[in-house]
Design an enzyme around this catalytic site. Structure first.
Site, PDB file in Angstrom:
ATOM      1  N   SER A 186       0.792  -1.230   0.000  1.00 54.79           N
ATOM      2  CA  SER A 186       0.000   0.000   0.000  1.00 54.79           C
ATOM      3  C   SER A 186       0.824   1.279   0.000  1.00 54.79           C
ATOM      4  O   SER A 186       0.301   2.333  -0.324  1.00 54.79           O
ATOM      5  CB  SER A 186      -0.941   0.000   1.200  1.00 54.79           C
ATOM      6  OG  SER A 186      -0.184   0.070   2.397  1.00 54.79           O
ATOM      7  N   HIS A 214      -5.780  -4.413  -1.595  1.00 53.32           N
ATOM      8  CA  HIS A 214      -5.564  -3.248  -2.463  1.00 53.32           C
ATOM      9  C   HIS A 214      -5.533  -3.613  -3.946  1.00 53.32           C
ATOM     10  O   HIS A 214      -5.408  -2.735  -4.786  1.00 53.32           O
ATOM     11  CB  HIS A 214      -4.250  -2.540  -2.116  1.00 53.32           C
ATOM     12  CG  HIS A 214      -4.335  -1.639  -0.932  1.00 53.32           C
ATOM     13  ND1 HIS A 214      -4.979  -0.414  -0.972  1.00 53.32           N
ATOM     14  CD2 HIS A 214      -3.880  -1.771   0.330  1.00 53.32           C
ATOM     15  CE1 HIS A 214      -4.894   0.162   0.215  1.00 53.32           C
ATOM     16  NE2 HIS A 214      -4.235  -0.642   1.026  1.00 53.32           N
ATOM     17  N   LYS A 245     -12.706  -1.656   0.579  1.00 56.32           N
ATOM     18  CA  LYS A 245     -11.935  -0.809  -0.346  1.00 56.32           C
ATOM     19  C   LYS A 245     -12.675  -0.727  -1.688  1.00 56.32           C
ATOM     20  O   LYS A 245     -13.729  -0.101  -1.746  1.00 56.32           O
ATOM     21  CB  LYS A 245     -10.501  -1.333  -0.445  1.00 56.32           C
ATOM     22  CG  LYS A 245      -9.753  -1.090   0.875  1.00 56.32           C
ATOM     23  CD  LYS A 245      -8.298  -1.497   0.868  1.00 56.32           C
ATOM     24  CE  LYS A 245      -7.635  -1.043   2.153  1.00 56.32           C
ATOM     25  NZ  LYS A 245      -7.087  -2.112   2.971  1.00 56.32           N
TER      26      LYS A 245
HETATM   27  C1  LIG Z   1      -6.980  -2.578   4.358  1.00 55.29           C
HETATM   28  C2  LIG Z   1      -6.257  -3.847   4.485  1.00 55.29           C
HETATM   29  C3  LIG Z   1      -6.655  -4.829   5.390  1.00 55.29           C
HETATM   30  C4  LIG Z   1      -7.755  -4.590   6.394  1.00 55.29           C
HETATM   31  O1  LIG Z   1      -8.996  -4.649   5.800  1.00 55.29           O
HETATM   32  P1  LIG Z   1     -10.288  -4.339   6.710  1.00 55.29           P
HETATM   33  O2  LIG Z   1     -11.384  -5.075   6.047  1.00 55.29           O
HETATM   34  O3  LIG Z   1     -10.453  -2.861   6.715  1.00 55.29           O
HETATM   35  O4  LIG Z   1      -9.987  -4.868   8.073  1.00 55.29           O
HETATM   36  C5  LIG Z   1      -5.974  -6.032   5.415  1.00 55.29           C
HETATM   37  N1  LIG Z   1      -4.950  -6.266   4.570  1.00 55.29           N
HETATM   38  C6  LIG Z   1      -4.524  -5.336   3.690  1.00 55.29           C
HETATM   39  C7  LIG Z   1      -3.374  -5.641   2.781  1.00 55.29           C
HETATM   40  C8  LIG Z   1      -5.152  -4.097   3.628  1.00 55.29           C
HETATM   41  O5  LIG Z   1      -4.723  -3.175   2.780  1.00 55.29           O
END
Ligand SMILES: *Cc1c(COP(=O)(O)O)cnc(C)c1O
Length: 400
Positions: A186, A214, A245
């Site tokens: 990220s 992502h 996301k």
């Molecule tokens: C955002 C993210 C998470 C967490 O996701 P949530 O559903 O908000 O808990 C886990 N792993 C990665 C790689 C992320 O970018």
């Protein structure tokens, strides 16, 4: 006792502030979107948003809002149960099927978040006889999940397949091995070299786990994620991801992959067994999200086009951009203070971004992370780029 504990907390909090690491939350007073209204407490400002994970622009999508409302009217507000006691409606099973179809996998298990999916993944599957080989830049939730498991831990440098091979050789001492990696990292926006990881996993007898948080909806010609990009659909044993996301930006996570793995998680995964079921409205909007994405690739195409346009214009303008294969564009400034000044100056120009610096990124690698969305219009992108150029000149990042 609270007096002394309170004093301790106040000292710690001051230390965080003095180090310049105190995180302030900025208040949004509109729906999440590519153009939002933010409040400073005193006044409100309309800004173009370049820091949400709203990759496909679905966070305020009216079809999803309608699907959620309709299901709430039909099925009420919450489940008041974990899945295995009385927290599973047909909608939850429908959503699990939709996710499996999207990724080309055998079965799917839902969680309240991807943090939970990763937190509850390793411990039910592996023991101290086994090994986890983890990318050094993996998400905090993978790190925590690994910590909760007794397996022997190996770490390899970010995306470094030579180092991964070294670790896999060492891990031959264990019974079963899992290589764990983010699909897209990220902070830089780079994609994991899944083709090479998969080949090494075959050679050294390991399973592969990819977190597509992502990358799902973003990477690959139709946004099916890194397994599409590398032509490995259905080959990877374990994929985790989030509904928070690209897929609507609400809440919910999942693990999808080989059916026996999913079956074991339903029996033994603690965040699944001991945490509440997602509400029917979220499950229904999730189902609608995957219906919408199976109709055509309009949103994915627009996201890819927007990203290409933004990155190439920023490079032409003279900015130092990290190579990216996702919708994340890291504008490198290197200096921590500069990154904060730059972000503040951009907000003055109506452009909403976040500056990241140590310890979120390595020392001396401060940056502004721009996240593109299918919801950005040409006008949004052009205004964003113009503001970057204006501030870049003013702060001496760009010459002239
Ligand atoms: C955002 C993210 C998470 C967490 O996701 P949530 O559903 O908000 O808990 C886990 N792993 C990665 C790689 C992320 O970018």
């Amino acid at each position: 006792m609270y007096k002394s504990f309170q004093q301790h907390l106040c000292e710690e909090l001051s230390a965080i502030r003095e180090a310049g690491l105190y995180k302030e939350e900025r208040i949004i007073v509109s729906p999440q979107s590519s153009s939002i209204r933010v409040s400073s407490g005193k006044d409100e400002q309309q800004v173009i948003n370049f820091c949400a994970n709203n990759y496909l622009g679905l966070a305020d999508n009216q079809e999803l809002v309608a699907a959620a409302k309709q299901r709430m009217d039909m099925r009420g507000y919450g489940m008041a149960s974990v899945r295995f006691i009385c927290g599973t409606q047909d909608t939850h099973k429908e959503l699990e099927r939709a996710i499996s179809d999207f990724f080309g996998t055998e079965d799917t298990i839902l969680y309240a978040s991807c943090f939970d999916a990763n937190g509850g993944l390793f411990e039910p599957l592996l023991t101290e006889e086994d090994a986890i080989i983890s990318d050094a830049l993996n998400h905090a939730s993978i790190i925590d999940g690994v910590r909760l498991c007794k397996a022997v831990r190996y770490r390899y440098k970010n995306g470094d397949v030579a180092d991964l091979e070294e670790q896999l050789k060492k891990a031959q001492a264990q019974r079963f091995r899992i290589v764990a990696t983010d699909g897209v990292f990220s902070m830089d926006g780079n994609v994991c070299p899944l083709d090479k990881i998969y080949a090494l996993a075959k050679k050294y007898d390991a399973l592969v786990m990819v977190d597509e948080s992502h990358s799902a909806g973003v990477v690959g010609s139709t946004g099916r994620g890194v397994t599409e990009l590398y032509n490995l659909r259905g080959q990877i044993e374990i994929i985790t991801g989030t509904l928070g996301k690209a897929f609507g930006g609400s809440v919910g996570g999942f693990t999808t992959g080989k059916k026996e793995i999913i079956a074991m998680l339903r029996q033994r995964s603690r965040p699944y067994l001991f945490s509440n079921s997602i509400p029917p409205m979220i499950a229904a909007a999730g189902v609608r999200t995957f219906e919408l994405l199976s109709r055509d690739n309009v949103l994915q195409d627009r996201l890819h086009e927007n990203t290409r346009y933004f990155v190439s214009r920023m490079q032409q303008a003279g900015f130092d951009i990290k190579p990216t294969q996702s919708a994340i564009c890291a504008v490198m400034l290197y200096d921590a203070r500069l990154s904060q000044e730059f972000a503040a100056a951009l907000q003055q120009e109506g452009i909403y971004v976040t500056g990241f610096y140590y310890p979120v990124v390595p020392k001396g690698e401060a940056r502004i992370r721009v996240q593109l969305s299918a919801a950005h219009t040409q006008n949004h992108l052009d205004r964003g780029i113009a503001a970057f150029v204006k501030v870049g000149k003013k702060l001496g990042v760009l010459k002239g």
